[in-house]
Scaffold this motif. Structure first.
Motif: not given
Length: 469
Positions: A424-426, A428-432, A436-439
Motif C-alpha cells: 500500500p503506497c505512501v 514518497w514511494i509514488g502512489d500515483g 500519475r502512474e505509480p513509481t
C-alpha cells in the motif's frame, strides 16, 4: 549495453557546427557538444546516464537562513560556498574533493571501528548539489517566507510525521512527531531537510505553485550543505572531544529523510530515454555509511549529555534489525529468482570474477527477502523499512552495473520495483496520486523498453505482479 561509450554509436558522436553553450555543464563541454543547460541534469547527461556537474559562480553569496544577531539571511544561492577559499566559490575539482573529504574512511579512523567493505563509499557526492547554481532559487527574507516556513513545519507535523501507515510503536511515533521537530530547532541540517520534504509533499498537491518548487530545491541544497559540514566535523581531528549523541541523532535522522526525499524524486524524473535511478542509490549508500558509523559510535558513547539514550537507537533496534541480522543476504532468499543468475545470455558480466558474482547474489537475495517478508505477512512498517534500506545496503558495484546498463542488473532492479508495487503506497514511494502512474510501474515499464529482447523472459514475474502484461 554501456551507454557511456559514445564513440560506438554514430548518433552520439560530438556534433560540429553548433553554437557554443557558454553556461553548459562540464561533461558537455568536455565532449564538445551543445548543452541545453537543463538543471540539475541536462538532457545529454540524463540520456547517457552521466554525472552532470556545473561551473560554480565566482560571486560569494549568503549561506544560512537562521537568525544571526536579529537579522535573517537569504537561503544559499545554490553553488555558493562559505567554507573559506578567500570568499571565492570552489572550482569543480575542489567541490569534488570536498564531497570526498566526508568519506567513510575518515569516520572509520575517527572512531577506530571497522566497517564492512560494501559500505566503502563517499557520503554525499550528489550531482544535485554540485550542479545547483540557479540565482532564482534564492528565497530572500520576507513575511511571505516566514509564513511559508510556518506552513511547511505545520504540514510536516500534521501530515508527514508518520513515515509509514502503521507505526512500529509509541517510541517510533514520538521520534518523528516530537523529537525530529525539536532537534530541527537546534540543527540546521535537520531543519532544512524537514522543510525540503514538506515542500516536496505539498508540491504534489499544488504542482503549479512555483513558490513551493523553489522552496523544495533551495532547502534541499541547504540541507545537504549543512549535512556535509557536520560530516566534515566528524572526520576532523578537532572533533575528537566534541562528539555527542544528540548531534549524531540529528545527522542520522537528516540522512534518513534525505533518502526519502531522493526516493520521492523518482516520481518526477523523465524516463524517456531511460536512465537508472543512480541519484537515489548514491544518496542511499552515503546515508548507509553515515548511519552505520554513527550508531556504532553511539553504542560506545551510551548516553546523550542530558542522560537520555539516543533517538536513533529506536530506529536501530526496530525490526528488522539491519546489520545485526544479515539473513536478507542468505542464498535461500533468492531461491525463487535463481533463473536471473543462471541464464547464459549476453550480459557483459564476468562470472569468473568473485566480486561480480557476490554483487548479484547479494542484490537478488535482498530483493527475495522483501518478497519473502511480503509472502509471510510481515507488518507494513517492517516492509517499508526493507524497501527503504535497499539503497543503503546493496553492494556499491551493483550501482556501477546499473550505470553500465547491464541487463542482469536491470532485471534485478525490475524485480525490486515489483516488490515495491505490492505494498500500500505512501507519498514518497509514488502512489500515483493526481492521475500519475505509480513509481514502481513506471520504472518496470521503462526497463522493459530498454532491455535486450533475449532478456525479456526474465521480466515475466515483475510484469505479472503489477499487471503490466
Amino acid at each position: 549495453m554501456d551507454g557511456s561509450d559514445d564513440s560506438k554509436n554514430p548518433s552520439h558522436r560530438p556534433k560540429v557546427g553548433h553554437r557554443k553553450s557558454r553556461n553548459g555543464c562540464h561533461k558537455c563541454k568536455s565532449r564538445r557538444v551543445k548543452c541545453d543547460e537543463t538543471r540539475p541534469i541536462c538532457n545529454n547527461c540524463n540520456r547517457l546516464g552521466l554525472s552532470c556537474l556545473w561551473p560554480q559562480p565566482t560571486k560569494p553569496t549568503p549561506s544560512r537562513i537562521v537568525t544571526r544577531g536579529g537579522s535573517r539571511e537569504a537561503l544559499p544561492r545554490p553553488g555558493a560556498s562559505d567554507r573559506g577559499n578567500g570568499g571565492r566559490a570552489p572550482s569543480p575539482d575542489s567541490n569534488q574533493d570536498s564531497a570526498a573529504a566526508g568519506n567513510s574512511a575518515g569516520i572509520q579512523k575517527r572512531f577506530g571501528i571497522q566497517q564492512p567493505d560494501y559500505l566503502d563509499e563517499p557520503l554525499f557526492g550528489s550531482s544535485v548539489i554540485d550542479s545547483a547554481n540557479d540565482a532564482e532559487m534564492v528565497l530572500p527574507e520576507s513575511r511571505s517566507r516566514r509564513m511559508l516556513e510556518h506552513r511547511l513545519m505545520q504540514h510536516y507535523i500534521f501530515n508527514m510525521s508518520k513515515p509509514f501507515p502503521v507505526s512500529a510503536g509509541p517510541n517510533w511515533s514520538d521520534l518523528f512527531m516530537k523529537k525530529v521537530p525539536e532537534l530541527a530547532l537546534r540543527y540546521e541540517n535537520l531543519l532544512y531537510t524537514l522543510l525540503a520534504n514538506a515542500a516536496n509533499h505539498l508540491f504534489r498537491s499544488e504542482p503549479q505553485n512555483m513558490e513551493l518548487l523553489a522552496a523544495r530545491r533551495s532547502y534541499l541544497v541547504a540541507a545537504v550543505r549543512e549535512q556535509r559540514k557536520m560530516v566534515d566535523k566528524i572526520t576532523s581531528t578537532e572533533a575528537a572531544d566534541s562528539f555527542n549523541v544528540e548531534w549524531a541523532d540529528a545527522l542520522c535522522l537528516a540522512s534518513l529523510m534525505l533518502v526519502v526525499h531522493s526516493w520521492a524524486a523518482l516520481q518526477d524524473r523523465p524516463l524517456e530515454p531511460y536512465s537508472p535511478p543512480l541519484e537515489w542509490l548514491q544518496m542511499g549508500r552515503g546515508a548507509g555509511v553515515l548511519i552505520w558509523m554513527s550508531i556504532d559510535a553511539m553504542m560506545k558513547s551510551g548516553k546523550r549529555k542530558d542522560g537520555e539514550t539516543s533517538s536513533m537507537m529506536t530506529v536501530a533496534n526496530s525490526y528488522p534489525r539491519f546489520g545485526a541480522d544479515e539473513s536478507y543476504f542468505d542464498a535461500d532468499m533468492r531461491r525463487n529468482f535463481t533463473g536471473v543468475l543462471t541464464q547464459k545470455l549476453p550480459s557483459g558480466d564476468d562470472w569468473d570474477d568473485d566480486e561480480t558474482r557476490e554483487t548479484y547474489e547479494k542484490a537478488l537475495s535482498y530483493v527475495g527477502s522483501i518478497q519473502h517478508a511480503i509472502d509471510h505477512g510481515e507488518p507494513v512498517y517492517a516492509l517499508y523499512r526493507r524497501i527503504q534500506c535497499f539503497a543503503l545496503i546493496i553492494p556499491r558495484r551493483f550501482s556501477e552495473f546499473l550505470e553500465e546498463r547491464r541487463p542482469r542488473a536491470l532485471v534485478i532492479m525490475a524485480h525490486f520495483f515489483a516488490t515495491v508495487g505490492q505494498l500500500p503506497c505512501v507519498w514518497w514511494i509514488g502512489d500515483g496520486e493526481g492521475g500519475r502512474e505509480p513509481t514502481a510501474k513506471r520504472e518496470i515499464r521503462a526497463i522493459s523498453k530498454v532491455l535486450p529482447s533475449e532478456w525479456h523472459a526474465q521480466l515475466v514475474w515483475p510484469l505479472d505482479m503489477l499487471g503490466l502484461r
